[in-house]
Design an enzyme around this catalytic site. Sequence first.
Site, PDB file in Angstrom:
ATOM      1  N   VAL A 155       0.834  -1.193   0.000  1.00  0.00           N
ATOM      2  CA  VAL A 155       0.000   0.000   0.000  1.00  0.00           C
ATOM      3  C   VAL A 155       0.875   1.251   0.000  1.00  0.00           C
ATOM      4  O   VAL A 155       1.878   1.310   0.717  1.00  0.00           O
ATOM      5  CB  VAL A 155      -0.941  -0.032   1.232  1.00  0.00           C
ATOM      6  CG1 VAL A 155      -1.485   1.329   1.572  1.00  0.00           C
ATOM      7  CG2 VAL A 155      -2.077  -1.005   0.978  1.00  0.00           C
ATOM      8  N   GLN A 183      -3.972  -5.973  -7.349  1.00  0.00           N
ATOM      9  CA  GLN A 183      -4.456  -6.620  -6.130  1.00  0.00           C
ATOM     10  C   GLN A 183      -5.684  -5.895  -5.577  1.00  0.00           C
ATOM     11  O   GLN A 183      -5.674  -4.666  -5.433  1.00  0.00           O
ATOM     12  CB  GLN A 183      -3.390  -6.685  -5.040  1.00  0.00           C
ATOM     13  CG  GLN A 183      -3.867  -7.658  -3.953  1.00  0.00           C
ATOM     14  CD  GLN A 183      -3.097  -7.594  -2.669  1.00  0.00           C
ATOM     15  OE1 GLN A 183      -2.950  -6.515  -2.096  1.00  0.00           O
ATOM     16  NE2 GLN A 183      -2.609  -8.737  -2.203  1.00  0.00           N
ATOM     17  N   CYS A 220      -4.387  -9.287   4.733  1.00  0.00           N
ATOM     18  CA  CYS A 220      -4.211  -8.025   5.459  1.00  0.00           C
ATOM     19  C   CYS A 220      -4.859  -8.111   6.849  1.00  0.00           C
ATOM     20  O   CYS A 220      -6.069  -8.347   6.962  1.00  0.00           O
ATOM     21  CB  CYS A 220      -4.812  -6.860   4.668  1.00  0.00           C
ATOM     22  SG  CYS A 220      -4.525  -5.293   5.511  1.00  0.00           S
ATOM     23  N   ALA A 266       8.759  -7.885  -0.204  1.00  0.00           N
ATOM     24  CA  ALA A 266       8.134  -6.596   0.124  1.00  0.00           C
ATOM     25  C   ALA A 266       9.199  -5.647   0.696  1.00  0.00           C
ATOM     26  O   ALA A 266       9.795  -4.856  -0.042  1.00  0.00           O
ATOM     27  CB  ALA A 266       6.978  -6.799   1.089  1.00  0.00           C
TER      28      ALA A 266
HETATM   29  C1  FNR Z   1       2.557  -4.734   2.889  1.00  0.00           C
HETATM   30  N1  FNR Z   1       1.893  -5.945   2.675  1.00  0.00           N
HETATM   31  C2  FNR Z   1       0.767  -5.984   1.882  1.00  0.00           C
HETATM   32  N2  FNR Z   1       0.208  -7.187   1.534  1.00  0.00           N
HETATM   33  C3  FNR Z   1      -0.827  -7.256   0.676  1.00  0.00           C
HETATM   34  O1  FNR Z   1      -1.288  -8.356   0.354  1.00  0.00           O
HETATM   35  N3  FNR Z   1      -1.351  -6.086   0.152  1.00  0.00           N
HETATM   36  C4  FNR Z   1      -0.859  -4.861   0.451  1.00  0.00           C
HETATM   37  O2  FNR Z   1      -1.330  -3.842  -0.082  1.00  0.00           O
HETATM   38  C5  FNR Z   1       0.222  -4.787   1.373  1.00  0.00           C
HETATM   39  N4  FNR Z   1       0.763  -3.565   1.751  1.00  0.00           N
HETATM   40  C6  FNR Z   1       1.970  -3.522   2.423  1.00  0.00           C
HETATM   41  C7  FNR Z   1       2.627  -2.305   2.607  1.00  0.00           C
HETATM   42  C8  FNR Z   1       3.882  -2.282   3.194  1.00  0.00           C
HETATM   43  C9  FNR Z   1       4.604  -0.957   3.350  1.00  0.00           C
HETATM   44  C10 FNR Z   1       4.481  -3.482   3.659  1.00  0.00           C
HETATM   45  C11 FNR Z   1       5.852  -3.491   4.298  1.00  0.00           C
HETATM   46  C12 FNR Z   1       3.812  -4.686   3.516  1.00  0.00           C
HETATM   47  C13 FNR Z   1       2.507  -7.209   3.100  1.00  0.00           C
HETATM   48  C14 FNR Z   1       3.592  -7.621   2.095  1.00  0.00           C
HETATM   49  O3  FNR Z   1       3.092  -7.799   0.792  1.00  0.00           O
HETATM   50  C15 FNR Z   1       4.317  -8.904   2.547  1.00  0.00           C
HETATM   51  O4  FNR Z   1       3.405  -9.969   2.564  1.00  0.00           O
HETATM   52  C16 FNR Z   1       4.959  -8.792   3.925  1.00  0.00           C
HETATM   53  O5  FNR Z   1       5.589  -7.547   4.118  1.00  0.00           O
HETATM   54  C17 FNR Z   1       6.002  -9.902   4.127  1.00  0.00           C
HETATM   55  O6  FNR Z   1       7.033  -9.790   3.162  1.00  0.00           O
HETATM   56  P1  FNR Z   1       8.500  -9.242   3.547  1.00  0.00           P
HETATM   57  O7  FNR Z   1       8.334  -7.802   3.956  1.00  0.00           O
HETATM   58  O8  FNR Z   1       8.984 -10.084   4.706  1.00  0.00           O
HETATM   59  O9  FNR Z   1       9.297  -9.406   2.288  1.00  0.00           O
END
Ligand code: FNR
Length: 313
Positions: A13, A81, A110, A232
């Site tokens: 996001v 998404q 989420c 992410a």
């Molecule tokens: C997210 N994540 C997330 N997941 C999702 O399905 N939709 C989204 O819009 C978001 N938004 C989002 C914003 C930010 C700033 C972060 C850090 C994370 C979760 C993300 O996609 C992921 O699943 C998790 O952060 C775990 O991955 P990493 O950070 O360990 O690589």
Amino acid sequence: MEYRNKLVLAPMVRVGTLPFRLLAAEYGADITYGEEIIDHKLLKCERRVNDVIGSIDVVEKGTENVVFRTCHQESSRVVFQMGTSNAVRALTAAQIVCKDVAAVDINMGCPKSFSVSGGMGAALLTKPELIRDILTTLKRNLDTPITCKIRLLQSSHDTVELARRIEKTGVSAVAIHARKVADRPRDPAKWSEIADVVTALSIPVIANGDIFEHEDFERIKAATGASAVMVARGALWNASVFSPKGKRPWEVVKGEYVRKSILWDNDIKSTKHTLKEMIVHHSSLELPEGKAVIKSETLADIAYVMLIYTFLL
Ligand code: FNR
């Protein structure tokens, strides 16, 4: 969409807007997810071709408020998404964007209260019938590949059972964030529980959680057997994590991000938020550059800050 051996930019996001996705792709991401957009919001929008910058915009009707911006350069790899809790609404919303994207993904992970209280995101994990309704409705009515992104359930057995039910809906792939709903981002991702799902499914599994270096791509693939790897925070902090040549200095990546934000006329709130996240991780918002980013109100202000603190110093 092909998911074998792919590097994937995770949905984020306020971060995963067009310039960030193009930046990640330039460094080597094969598939790039956009930020989650809620179906209710999309239903108020219409598709417009923007001849000035060469983009396709999904804009709130009667306004200039761009909710989603894409372009033909990313049409074969961008994933839209969506947040939803209703099959008919999800379908009507997806029809607005599906011709311009490579796949549509449903967010089922989420944990934030605005999502869960609306029955979206992680709230879906406990409603397999609703999951089936949403995914089969999209599958039946759209030509675009459909996927979803889930979290781990309480036990590995439960996660595998849910993933099996998801597979039966005909989705093209499932992404698994290897944390449970109650886990915090600092809790270690449980890669072994992704491996259990990979063993049980025939469709591609996209493994997500705690990938911070290029070497981690091979480590998580070896540990889980997943087809693809999704990043992410590792990408937010340095999008060149995708590069097989190794990471570039974060200041260089930051400058490139700002350049793309300006070229694609990105939403200032998204650019500011993304820059602040980069700065907090590598430096401090208390230092002059961070303070100047916080004060910026336009992309021109941001360009000026970059000129002073990144390009001249
Ligand atoms: C997210 N994540 C997330 N997941 C999702 O399905 N939709 C989204 O819009 C978001 N938004 C989002 C914003 C930010 C700033 C972060 C850090 C994370 C979760 C993300 O996609 C992921 O699943 C998790 O952060 C775990 O991955 P990493 O950070 O360990 O690589």
